[in-house]
Design a protein around this motif. Structure first.
Motif, short mmCIF file in Angstrom:
data_model
loop_
_atom_site.label_atom_id
_atom_site.label_comp_id
_atom_site.label_asym_id
_atom_site.label_seq_id
_atom_site.Cartn_x
_atom_site.Cartn_y
_atom_site.Cartn_z
N GLY A 76 -9.81 11.42 -7.00
CA GLY A 76 -10.01 10.51 -5.86
C GLY A 76 -8.93 9.45 -5.75
O GLY A 76 -9.09 8.50 -5.00
N PHE B 161 -10.50 6.53 7.77
CA PHE B 161 -11.24 5.29 7.99
C PHE B 161 -10.37 4.24 8.67
O PHE B 161 -10.74 3.70 9.71
CB PHE B 161 -11.78 4.75 6.66
CG PHE B 161 -12.66 3.57 6.85
CD1 PHE B 161 -14.01 3.74 7.10
CD2 PHE B 161 -12.15 2.28 6.83
CE1 PHE B 161 -14.83 2.66 7.31
CE2 PHE B 161 -12.96 1.19 7.05
CZ PHE B 161 -14.30 1.38 7.29
N PHE B 162 -9.20 3.95 8.08
CA PHE B 162 -8.41 2.82 8.56
C PHE B 162 -7.57 3.17 9.79
O PHE B 162 -7.45 2.37 10.71
CB PHE B 162 -7.52 2.27 7.45
CG PHE B 162 -8.28 1.48 6.42
CD1 PHE B 162 -8.77 0.22 6.71
CD2 PHE B 162 -8.51 2.00 5.16
CE1 PHE B 162 -9.47 -0.51 5.78
CE2 PHE B 162 -9.21 1.27 4.21
CZ PHE B 162 -9.70 0.01 4.53
N LEU C 166 -1.16 -1.41 -10.28
CA LEU C 166 -0.28 -1.37 -9.12
C LEU C 166 1.17 -1.53 -9.54
O LEU C 166 2.06 -0.79 -9.09
CB LEU C 166 -0.69 -2.48 -8.15
CG LEU C 166 -0.03 -2.52 -6.78
CD1 LEU C 166 -0.25 -1.22 -6.04
CD2 LEU C 166 -0.58 -3.68 -5.99
N VAL D 20 -12.15 4.71 -3.71
CA VAL D 20 -12.26 4.80 -2.25
C VAL D 20 -13.71 4.99 -1.82
O VAL D 20 -14.12 4.48 -0.78
CB VAL D 20 -11.37 5.93 -1.66
CG1 VAL D 20 -9.92 5.51 -1.61
CG2 VAL D 20 -11.54 7.21 -2.41
N LEU E 179 -6.91 -3.18 -5.89
CA LEU E 179 -6.36 -3.06 -4.54
C LEU E 179 -7.35 -2.39 -3.59
O LEU E 179 -7.61 -2.86 -2.48
CB LEU E 179 -5.07 -2.22 -4.56
CG LEU E 179 -4.59 -1.77 -3.20
CD1 LEU E 179 -3.99 -2.93 -2.43
CD2 LEU E 179 -3.59 -0.64 -3.32
N VAL E 180 -7.94 -1.28 -4.03
CA VAL E 180 -8.70 -0.42 -3.12
C VAL E 180 -9.98 -1.09 -2.64
O VAL E 180 -10.24 -1.18 -1.42
CB VAL E 180 -9.01 0.94 -3.79
CG1 VAL E 180 -9.90 1.78 -2.91
CG2 VAL E 180 -7.72 1.67 -4.09
N LEU F 275 -9.29 10.21 3.11
CA LEU F 275 -10.45 9.36 3.42
C LEU F 275 -9.96 8.02 3.97
O LEU F 275 -10.44 7.53 4.99
CB LEU F 275 -11.26 9.14 2.14
CG LEU F 275 -12.62 8.41 2.24
CD1 LEU F 275 -13.47 8.74 1.03
CD2 LEU F 275 -12.51 6.91 2.35
N TRP F 276 -8.97 7.45 3.29
CA TRP F 276 -8.41 6.15 3.68
C TRP F 276 -7.89 6.20 5.11
O TRP F 276 -8.20 5.33 5.93
CB TRP F 276 -7.29 5.78 2.70
CG TRP F 276 -6.66 4.45 2.92
CD1 TRP F 276 -5.78 4.13 3.92
CD2 TRP F 276 -6.82 3.28 2.14
NE1 TRP F 276 -5.40 2.82 3.79
CE2 TRP F 276 -6.02 2.27 2.71
CE3 TRP F 276 -7.56 2.97 0.99
CZ2 TRP F 276 -5.93 0.98 2.18
CZ3 TRP F 276 -7.47 1.70 0.47
CH2 TRP F 276 -6.67 0.72 1.06
N SER G 104 -9.21 -3.94 -0.31
CA SER G 104 -8.75 -3.52 1.02
C SER G 104 -9.92 -3.18 1.93
O SER G 104 -9.90 -3.47 3.12
CB SER G 104 -7.83 -2.30 0.91
OG SER G 104 -6.74 -2.60 0.10
N PHE G 105 -10.95 -2.54 1.36
CA PHE G 105 -12.12 -2.21 2.17
C PHE G 105 -12.95 -3.45 2.48
O PHE G 105 -13.44 -3.61 3.59
CB PHE G 105 -13.01 -1.19 1.44
CG PHE G 105 -12.57 0.24 1.63
CD1 PHE G 105 -12.89 0.92 2.80
CD2 PHE G 105 -11.85 0.90 0.66
CE1 PHE G 105 -12.50 2.24 2.98
CE2 PHE G 105 -11.45 2.22 0.84
CZ PHE G 105 -11.77 2.89 2.00
N GLY H 26 -8.49 11.13 -1.54
CA GLY H 26 -8.61 9.68 -1.45
C GLY H 26 -7.77 9.13 -0.30
O GLY H 26 -8.17 8.23 0.43
N PHE I 82 -5.93 7.04 -4.89
CA PHE I 82 -5.30 6.66 -3.62
C PHE I 82 -3.91 6.04 -3.81
O PHE I 82 -2.95 6.42 -3.15
CB PHE I 82 -6.19 5.68 -2.85
CG PHE I 82 -5.48 5.02 -1.71
CD1 PHE I 82 -5.23 5.71 -0.53
CD2 PHE I 82 -5.02 3.72 -1.82
CE1 PHE I 82 -4.55 5.12 0.50
CE2 PHE I 82 -4.34 3.11 -0.78
CZ PHE I 82 -4.11 3.82 0.40
N VAL I 83 -3.81 5.09 -4.74
CA VAL I 83 -2.58 4.31 -4.87
C VAL I 83 -1.38 5.18 -5.22
O VAL I 83 -0.31 5.06 -4.61
CB VAL I 83 -2.77 3.20 -5.94
CG1 VAL I 83 -1.49 2.40 -6.10
CG2 VAL I 83 -3.91 2.29 -5.56
#
Lengths: 317, 266
Positions: free
Chosen positions: A254, A278-279, A148, B113, B204-205, A274-275, B208-209, A271, A256-257
């Motif tokens: 895939g 979902f969220f 990160l 994810v 992180l991922v 999908l996030w 978060s889930f 990715g 995301f970050v």
């Protein structure tokens, strides 16, 4: 294949083989149960969710599978399963675009990593023996610092009043700040930075093993440096190239970050989609369908990677 | 490759590569000491960002949550991963071995994810309240595969006759394991533990889930802040994370060196 046969190389005297076997069964039990419950079952649930229907309720999908074993209830519930989510994915250009962007950006980043990583790995492999381990450690050390943080660092570098633009402006290379952050270019830079060590390790492993006498022989036979590189070094390092490229490509598809922090609103990667399904949209079935699509795309590269690793292990032993 | 054949091209590649790899990290560390709130414009040296961290309750609570989860999940993952490695190297053939190795491999290669979503759906199906426990479960699932890889490599190179000798001298299987096998594979088990700890601290991922209200981890906090832009505080937290990892790595390297030296001297 027979399960009764003792593995070869395990000859010699054995005390109470049956007892021994029970011991190894017990050793196996805990990890096997964990994997079944937290890897296998969740994947099956994702597949089942992907053929459910999204509803505004709690939980936000139907059908619910019945708690009783009544075959009638089950038949009814199973009858309600639907492929609509996949139809939605295929029908909307948004998801097709996200798929192409994911594959495209992952491909471009892998190609850049391969070229730059090859240069670095070659230099490390050709360094004097006592330097090699230190250099390799230096290259891999950033991999251990937070993923990160490493992605975050690029926000400060790439933003319009960031360090890169400040440096370019000071040097007079540009007259107005470049808009790099929140573009696909920024995502590729972030991917290259984050995944470079994944390429260097397998490349170094296959380059280090090469016998320098081969290059000398080619030189004696009159091959130019470039020709030696293309006809000796590269073909011999092919296993490293394949393993490194797959190790980078698979997780990047895939990712995301990186697209979330460095990409713009138009940088749709699977990715990220999908996030947000979902969220933000609480559409569990659609998010699950995207997960299944991701799996389907990646299954071939994953099998190829596993195959290349198996071959490397066999070569080593 | 023989020594001292570095061409100027090789040296350039190496220099550029290292600059590319370390430049961004160095910038984060340097600018964590920036006096200006504008994180990318240098306005003089200050340790203000660091002093502010201790008073940041949300950050401190996230750090505490992360450390707790990392410690617990690393312990469980180390035990499970070591057991799995033992089963694979020592178990010979058993029914479902292909399935077992396949499932071990899945968390290593699956996009995070997908793993995160699948675990969350499981927790919902089991009606398991989301919080630190579910995050720890997710991290164990991810980390145990890494531990298995590390320990497996060490077990394959292990001279089995040592264990046999202990058994011939009358040691029970457990005695032989704790007296002979474990001390020999200990460096790999230790390395696996640290790897699991780092993975958990950095994730992180999955977190978060799998997390619920009140179980925000440090990466989740940093991510939320980083989305809003660069600040000296986040630079400071990042620098501390980098320093912690560097310190751990140096300690491990020194420990392993000393161990190797000690076993050679014997």
């Amino acid at each position: 294949m027979s399960g009764v046969v003792h593995p070869p190389g395990e000859g010699g005297k054995r005390r109470a083989p049956s007892k021994r076997r029970w011991g190894s069964r017990l050793v196996l039990l805990a990890p096997a149960l964990w994997l079944a419950l937290f890897v296998l079952v969740p994947l099956l649930i994702v597949v089942r969710m992907s053929v459910s229907e999204s509803v505004r309720a709690r939980p936000p999908y139907r059908p619910q599978l019945p708690a009783s074993l009544d075959p009638e209830l089950w038949r009814e519930a199973l009858g309600e399963l639907t492929l609509d989510n996949y139809r939605d994915l295929a029908a909307s250009s948004l998801y097709g675009e996200a798929l192409l962007t994911s594959l495209g950006l992952a491909f471009v980043a892998t190609a850049i990593i391969l070229v730059s990583g090859y240069g670095i790995a070659l230099a490390v492999a050709r360094a004097p023996q006592n330097w090699r381990m230190i250099l390799l450690a230096a290259v891999v050390l950033p991999f251990w610092t937070s993923f990160l943080v490493r992605v975050y660092a690029w926000i400060g570098i790439l933003k319009s009043d960031g360090w890169l633009n400040q440096a370019f402006l000071a040097l007079g290379l540009i007259s107005a700040p470049l808009a790099i952050l929140n573009t696909n270019a920024a995502v590729v830079i972030g991917l290259v930075y984050a995944y470079l060590p994944f390429m260097i390790l397998p490349l170094h492993a296959s380059l280090e093993k090469q016998d320098p006498a081969l290059l000398e022989a080619a030189a004696d036979l009159g091959a130019s440096p470039l020709r030696r590189f293309w006809t000796v070094t590269v073909p011999l390092s092919l296993p490293g190239i394949v393993a490194g490229s797959l190790l980078c490509f698979i997780p990047m598809v895939g990712e995301f970050v990186v697209p979330e922090l460095l990409g713009g609103t138009e940088t749709l990667m699977l990715g990220r989609v999908l996030w947000s399904e979902f969220f933000s949209n609480a559409n569990w079935p659609l998010a699950s369908a995207i997960a299944v699509v991701l799996l389907a795309i990646l299954i071939l590269p994953i099998v190829a990677l596993r195959e290349s690793e198996r071959r490397r292990q066999e070569a080593a032993s | 490759m023989s020594a001292a054949r570095l061409s100027p091209l090789n040296v350039t590649a190496l220099a550029l590569g290292l600059a590319f790899l370390y430049g961004p990290i160095l910038l984060v560390v340097v600018f964590s000491f920036n006096a200006s709130r504008l994180a990318t414009v240098w306005a003089g040296f200050s340790t203000g960002a660091y002093r502010g961290l201790l008073d940041n309750a949300a950050l401190m609570s996230a750090l505490w949550t992360s450390l707790r989860i990392a410690l617990v999940s690393a312990c469980v993952a180390t035990v499970l991963g070591t057991l799995a490695a033992l089963a694979l190297v020592r178990g010979g053939r058993f029914l479902g071995r292909g399935m077992f190795t396949g499932l071990l491999y899945v968390p290593l290669v699956l996009p995070e994810v997908v793993t995160g979503l699948s675990l969350l759906l499981l927790f919902v199906a089991l009606d398991l309240g989301r919080g630190t426990v579910t995050v720890a479960i997710a991290h164990v699932t991810l980390a145990m595969s890494f531990v298995t890889l590390v320990v497996q490599a060490r077990l394959i190179g292990f001279d089995r006759s040592l264990e046999e000798a202990a058994r011939d001298l009358g040691a029970s299987p457990l005695q032989a394991f704790f007296g002979v096998t474990l001390p020999i594979i200990a460096p790999a088990v230790g390395a696996g533990f640290l790897l699991a700890f780092t993975l958990s601290l950095d994730d992180l991922v999955l977190a978060s889930f799998a997390s619920g209200p009140g179980s925000t981890t440090l990466p989740m906090y940093v991510f939320g802040q980083a989305r809003r832009g660069v600040t000296p505080e986040i630079n400071a937290v990042s620098s501390l994370l980098i320093a912690a990892v560097a310190l751990t790595l140096v300690t491990v390297t020194l420990l392993m060196k000393r161990r190797a030296g000690a076993s050679l001297a014997r």
